[in-house]
Design a protein around this motif. Structure first.
Motif, PDB file in Angstrom:
ATOM      1  N   CYS A 172     -27.775 -36.056  17.130  1.00 49.63           N
ATOM      2  CA  CYS A 172     -26.888 -36.878  16.301  1.00 49.63           C
ATOM      3  C   CYS A 172     -25.427 -36.560  16.601  1.00 49.63           C
ATOM      4  O   CYS A 172     -24.583 -37.468  16.643  1.00 49.63           O
ATOM      5  CB  CYS A 172     -27.190 -36.657  14.825  1.00 49.63           C
ATOM      6  N   ASP A 173     -25.131 -35.298  16.824  1.00 51.91           N
ATOM      7  CA  ASP A 173     -23.770 -34.908  17.161  1.00 51.91           C
ATOM      8  C   ASP A 173     -23.353 -35.530  18.491  1.00 51.91           C
ATOM      9  O   ASP A 173     -22.236 -36.045  18.638  1.00 51.91           O
ATOM     10  CB  ASP A 173     -23.663 -33.379  17.224  1.00 51.91           C
ATOM     11  N   ARG A 174     -24.260 -35.505  19.470  1.00 49.84           N
ATOM     12  CA  ARG A 174     -23.961 -36.069  20.790  1.00 49.84           C
ATOM     13  C   ARG A 174     -23.644 -37.556  20.688  1.00 49.84           C
ATOM     14  O   ARG A 174     -22.751 -38.067  21.372  1.00 49.84           O
ATOM     15  CB  ARG A 174     -25.142 -35.843  21.731  1.00 49.84           C
ATOM     16  N   LYS A 175     -24.353 -38.249  19.810  1.00 51.06           N
ATOM     17  CA  LYS A 175     -24.158 -39.696  19.648  1.00 51.06           C
ATOM     18  C   LYS A 175     -23.052 -40.044  18.656  1.00 51.06           C
ATOM     19  O   LYS A 175     -22.713 -41.217  18.501  1.00 51.06           O
ATOM     20  CB  LYS A 175     -25.474 -40.337  19.180  1.00 51.06           C
ATOM     21  N   GLY A 176     -22.525 -39.020  17.982  1.00 49.56           N
ATOM     22  CA  GLY A 176     -21.535 -39.291  16.949  1.00 49.56           C
ATOM     23  C   GLY A 176     -22.136 -39.900  15.702  1.00 49.56           C
ATOM     24  O   GLY A 176     -21.454 -40.574  14.917  1.00 49.56           O
ATOM     25  N   ASP A 177     -23.426 -39.650  15.501  1.00 49.19           N
ATOM     26  CA  ASP A 177     -24.155 -40.211  14.361  1.00 49.19           C
ATOM     27  C   ASP A 177     -24.223 -39.172  13.245  1.00 49.19           C
ATOM     28  O   ASP A 177     -25.051 -38.259  13.283  1.00 49.19           O
ATOM     29  CB  ASP A 177     -25.565 -40.603  14.808  1.00 49.19           C
ATOM     30  N   HIS A 178     -23.342 -39.303  12.277  1.00 54.85           N
ATOM     31  CA  HIS A 178     -23.302 -38.353  11.168  1.00 54.85           C
ATOM     32  C   HIS A 178     -23.570 -39.025   9.826  1.00 54.85           C
ATOM     33  O   HIS A 178     -23.335 -38.436   8.775  1.00 54.85           O
ATOM     34  CB  HIS A 178     -21.945 -37.638  11.148  1.00 54.85           C
ATOM     35  N   GLU A 179     -24.054 -40.262   9.871  1.00 51.63           N
ATOM     36  CA  GLU A 179     -24.311 -41.012   8.645  1.00 51.63           C
ATOM     37  C   GLU A 179     -25.784 -41.372   8.468  1.00 51.63           C
ATOM     38  O   GLU A 179     -26.185 -41.830   7.403  1.00 51.63           O
ATOM     39  CB  GLU A 179     -23.476 -42.297   8.622  1.00 51.63           C
ATOM     40  N   SER A 180     -26.595 -41.163   9.503  1.00 56.82           N
ATOM     41  CA  SER A 180     -28.003 -41.551   9.415  1.00 56.82           C
ATOM     42  C   SER A 180     -28.761 -40.629   8.468  1.00 56.82           C
ATOM     43  O   SER A 180     -28.358 -39.496   8.201  1.00 56.82           O
ATOM     44  CB  SER A 180     -28.653 -41.494  10.800  1.00 56.82           C
ATOM     45  N   GLU A 181     -29.871 -41.145   7.961  1.00 59.00           N
ATOM     46  CA  GLU A 181     -30.710 -40.342   7.071  1.00 59.00           C
ATOM     47  C   GLU A 181     -31.286 -39.140   7.811  1.00 59.00           C
ATOM     48  O   GLU A 181     -31.486 -38.083   7.223  1.00 59.00           O
ATOM     49  CB  GLU A 181     -31.831 -41.209   6.484  1.00 59.00           C
ATOM     50  N   GLU A 182     -31.543 -39.314   9.109  1.00 61.97           N
ATOM     51  CA  GLU A 182     -32.081 -38.209   9.913  1.00 61.97           C
ATOM     52  C   GLU A 182     -31.080 -37.048   9.978  1.00 61.97           C
ATOM     53  O   GLU A 182     -31.440 -35.884   9.808  1.00 61.97           O
ATOM     54  CB  GLU A 182     -32.405 -38.693  11.328  1.00 61.97           C
ATOM     55  N   PHE A 183     -29.824 -37.396  10.233  1.00 62.41           N
ATOM     56  CA  PHE A 183     -28.796 -36.352  10.294  1.00 62.41           C
ATOM     57  C   PHE A 183     -28.628 -35.677   8.938  1.00 62.41           C
ATOM     58  O   PHE A 183     -28.585 -34.447   8.845  1.00 62.41           O
ATOM     59  CB  PHE A 183     -27.452 -36.935  10.743  1.00 62.41           C
ATOM     60  N   LYS A 184     -28.572 -36.469   7.881  1.00 67.09           N
ATOM     61  CA  LYS A 184     -28.361 -35.914   6.551  1.00 67.09           C
ATOM     62  C   LYS A 184     -29.508 -34.996   6.133  1.00 67.09           C
ATOM     63  O   LYS A 184     -29.298 -33.943   5.528  1.00 67.09           O
ATOM     64  CB  LYS A 184     -28.177 -37.042   5.537  1.00 67.09           C
ATOM     65  N   ALA A 185     -30.737 -35.384   6.478  1.00 59.81           N
ATOM     66  CA  ALA A 185     -31.905 -34.565   6.132  1.00 59.81           C
ATOM     67  C   ALA A 185     -31.882 -33.243   6.888  1.00 59.81           C
ATOM     68  O   ALA A 185     -32.178 -32.179   6.324  1.00 59.81           O
ATOM     69  CB  ALA A 185     -33.184 -35.328   6.432  1.00 59.81           C
ATOM     70  N   ALA A 186     -31.524 -33.300   8.161  1.00 59.92           N
ATOM     71  CA  ALA A 186     -31.449 -32.074   8.960  1.00 59.92           C
ATOM     72  C   ALA A 186     -30.308 -31.179   8.481  1.00 59.92           C
ATOM     73  O   ALA A 186     -30.456 -29.941   8.421  1.00 59.92           O
ATOM     74  CB  ALA A 186     -31.256 -32.422  10.435  1.00 59.92           C
ATOM     75  N   ALA A 187     -29.180 -31.785   8.126  1.00 55.00           N
ATOM     76  CA  ALA A 187     -28.044 -31.007   7.626  1.00 55.00           C
ATOM     77  C   ALA A 187     -28.397 -30.301   6.321  1.00 55.00           C
ATOM     78  O   ALA A 187     -27.902 -29.200   6.045  1.00 55.00           O
ATOM     79  CB  ALA A 187     -26.833 -31.907   7.438  1.00 55.00           C
ATOM     80  N   GLN A 188     -29.279 -30.910   5.538  1.00 55.23           N
ATOM     81  CA  GLN A 188     -29.706 -30.284   4.285  1.00 55.23           C
ATOM     82  C   GLN A 188     -30.471 -28.986   4.533  1.00 55.23           C
ATOM     83  O   GLN A 188     -30.364 -28.033   3.747  1.00 55.23           O
ATOM     84  CB  GLN A 188     -30.568 -31.247   3.474  1.00 55.23           C
ATOM     85  N   ILE A 189     -31.249 -28.939   5.620  1.00 54.59           N
ATOM     86  CA  ILE A 189     -31.970 -27.713   5.964  1.00 54.59           C
ATOM     87  C   ILE A 189     -30.974 -26.591   6.257  1.00 54.59           C
ATOM     88  O   ILE A 189     -31.141 -25.445   5.824  1.00 54.59           O
ATOM     89  CB  ILE A 189     -32.888 -27.945   7.185  1.00 54.59           C
ATOM     90  N   PHE A 190     -29.923 -26.930   6.987  1.00 56.65           N
ATOM     91  CA  PHE A 190     -28.846 -25.963   7.257  1.00 56.65           C
ATOM     92  C   PHE A 190     -28.218 -25.501   5.949  1.00 56.65           C
ATOM     93  O   PHE A 190     -27.986 -24.292   5.755  1.00 56.65           O
ATOM     94  CB  PHE A 190     -27.796 -26.620   8.155  1.00 56.65           C
ATOM     95  N   MET A 191     -27.949 -26.437   5.046  1.00 61.35           N
ATOM     96  CA  MET A 191     -27.302 -26.107   3.770  1.00 61.35           C
ATOM     97  C   MET A 191     -28.153 -25.129   2.957  1.00 61.35           C
ATOM     98  O   MET A 191     -27.636 -24.164   2.385  1.00 61.35           O
ATOM     99  CB  MET A 191     -27.076 -27.382   2.965  1.00 61.35           C
ATOM    100  N   LYS A 192     -29.470 -25.374   2.934  1.00 58.62           N
ATOM    101  CA  LYS A 192     -30.346 -24.535   2.125  1.00 58.62           C
ATOM    102  C   LYS A 192     -30.483 -23.116   2.672  1.00 58.62           C
ATOM    103  O   LYS A 192     -30.860 -22.206   1.937  1.00 58.62           O
ATOM    104  CB  LYS A 192     -31.728 -25.192   2.015  1.00 58.62           C
ATOM    105  N   LYS A 193     -30.201 -22.947   3.936  1.00 57.26           N
ATOM    106  CA  LYS A 193     -30.305 -21.615   4.530  1.00 57.26           C
ATOM    107  C   LYS A 193     -28.983 -20.865   4.509  1.00 57.26           C
ATOM    108  O   LYS A 193     -28.962 -19.647   4.301  1.00 57.26           O
ATOM    109  CB  LYS A 193     -30.806 -21.732   5.976  1.00 57.26           C
ATOM    110  N   HIS A 194     -27.871 -21.589   4.696  1.00 63.98           N
ATOM    111  CA  HIS A 194     -26.594 -20.910   4.910  1.00 63.98           C
ATOM    112  C   HIS A 194     -25.503 -21.256   3.909  1.00 63.98           C
ATOM    113  O   HIS A 194     -24.422 -20.662   3.965  1.00 63.98           O
ATOM    114  CB  HIS A 194     -26.088 -21.213   6.327  1.00 63.98           C
ATOM    115  N   VAL A 195     -25.770 -22.198   2.990  1.00 66.33           N
ATOM    116  CA  VAL A 195     -24.735 -22.575   2.022  1.00 66.33           C
ATOM    117  C   VAL A 195     -25.143 -22.216   0.600  1.00 66.33           C
ATOM    118  O   VAL A 195     -24.401 -21.542  -0.115  1.00 66.33           O
ATOM    119  CB  VAL A 195     -24.397 -24.071   2.132  1.00 66.33           C
ATOM    120  N   CYS A 196     -26.315 -22.651   0.153  1.00 62.64           N
ATOM    121  CA  CYS A 196     -26.807 -22.285  -1.175  1.00 62.64           C
ATOM    122  C   CYS A 196     -28.314 -22.104  -1.120  1.00 62.64           C
ATOM    123  O   CYS A 196     -29.051 -23.073  -0.944  1.00 62.64           O
ATOM    124  CB  CYS A 196     -26.435 -23.341  -2.211  1.00 62.64           C
ATOM    125  N   ARG A 197     -28.767 -20.864  -1.282  1.00 63.81           N
ATOM    126  CA  ARG A 197     -30.177 -20.532  -1.148  1.00 63.81           C
ATOM    127  C   ARG A 197     -30.921 -20.566  -2.485  1.00 63.81           C
ATOM    128  O   ARG A 197     -32.113 -20.277  -2.532  1.00 63.81           O
ATOM    129  CB  ARG A 197     -30.311 -19.140  -0.505  1.00 63.81           C
TER     130      ARG A 197
END
Length: 310
Positions: A172-197
């Motif tokens: 998604c980063d390579r394509k500049g796609d930061h609004e798709s549901e796929e990107f948002k869902a994957a970003a949430q996994i990052f958030m749950k590990k490194h932002v708020c556990r």
């Protein structure tokens, strides 16, 4: 509303805003007593004060009054959605001006502490480096000392994610796609590990996330599309540690074991701020006041109330 809490608004002359602006604030406790109050700066930019509710025990257990506020552009303060992409408006100096305005309105020049979380810590460090009248102590929570070092460390965090999540984020980063549901869902996994556990996410934290979703103007302009893709002019080359030697007040640094602000981007504060102590909280990430609450309150309260500070 708690009997010990008052709320209000202060007019703010924001240069270039093109309209009258107001800063909304909330005070927990009595700032007219002999106890020095703590002014709390939230992250984002644009998250609002809500998630800082984890600090309330500094008042309940240590008697420290706390000033919360929503920075311009979010929460209950004036929104400026029309300033999307205007990097000449969304600057550090804008928020310094707002903070000065609030401190003067509340007559805090006789003495105050400053707390900054994430972006709020970046702002707090910049503010403290200017030796503002009345500042007594500073707490920087998970605030990168260098954004380039933070970005340099992100691939290590991404590499620790499940392979499919990492691939989605990278593609998604390579394509500049930061609004798709796929990107948002994957970003949430990052958030749950490194932002708020904390699971489930505390309601106060969710309100701050909702603030960012409702009005991402400051976030998208100053930072970029996500926590690990930073392209905003205000942030991308920012290296606060270069003025760390100008922060002369006693300073407490706090980050988490799993923090997105890894030691590599946090440590420069420790080497440049003259009067400094650094604590990393085990089991916590970017929101350690929620994840290691009792330990944080004990460390923060002792730092602010003790005469021996470093």
């Amino acid at each position: 509303m708690d009997d010990n809490t008052i709320t209000g608004e202060v007019d703010f002359d924001a240069p270039g805003a093109g309209k009258p602006c107001k800063t909304w604030y909330k005070v927990l406790g009595n700032i007219g007593t002999s106890q020095v109050p703590l002014v709390a700066l939230h992250g984002g930019p644009g998250a609002g004060h809500d998630y800082l509710a984890a600090l309330c025990d500094l008042y309940e257990k240590h008697g420290i009054p706390i000033v919360f506020y929503d920075q311009i552009g979010c929460g209950r303060s004036t929104h400026l959605r029309e300033k999307m992409g205007d990097d000449s408006f969304w600057t550090f100096d804008l928020f310094v001006r707002e903070l000065d305005n609030l401190i003067d309105h509340l007559n805090l020049r006789g003495g105050f502490y400053l707390y900054g979380s994430s972006w709020g810590g970046m702002l707090a460090s910049y503010y403290a480096s200017k030796s503002p009248p009345g500042l007594k102590k500073l707490i920087l929570l998970s605030a990168p000392a260098s954004v380039p070092l933070y970005v340099e460390g992100c691939p290590k965090l991404l590499a620790g994610l499940p392979e499919d999540v990492r691939r989605t984020l990278e593609e998604c980063d390579r394509k500049g796609d930061h609004e798709s549901e796929e990107f948002k869902a994957a970003a949430q996994i990052f958030m749950k590990k490194h932002v708020c556990r904390v699971d489930p996410i505390p309601e106060a934290v969710q309100r701050s996330l909702d603030n960012l979703k409702d009005d991402p103007t400051a976030y998208l302009t100053m930072q970029g599309p996500s926590e690990f893709i930073i392209v905003g002019k205000a942030f991308k080359d920012w290296e606060g540690f270069k003025f760390g030697h100008n922060i002369v007040v006693p300073t407490l640094l706090v980050n988490g074991q799993y923090d997105e602000v890894q030691d590599t981007s946090f440590e420069p504060w420790f080497h440049t701020i003259p009067k400094v102590r650094w604590v990393t909280l085990e089991g916590a990430s970017h929101m350690s006041p929620w994840e290691a609450h009792d330990r944080f309150i004990q460390i923060g309260g002792s730092f602010l109330t003790s005469k021996i500070v470093v």
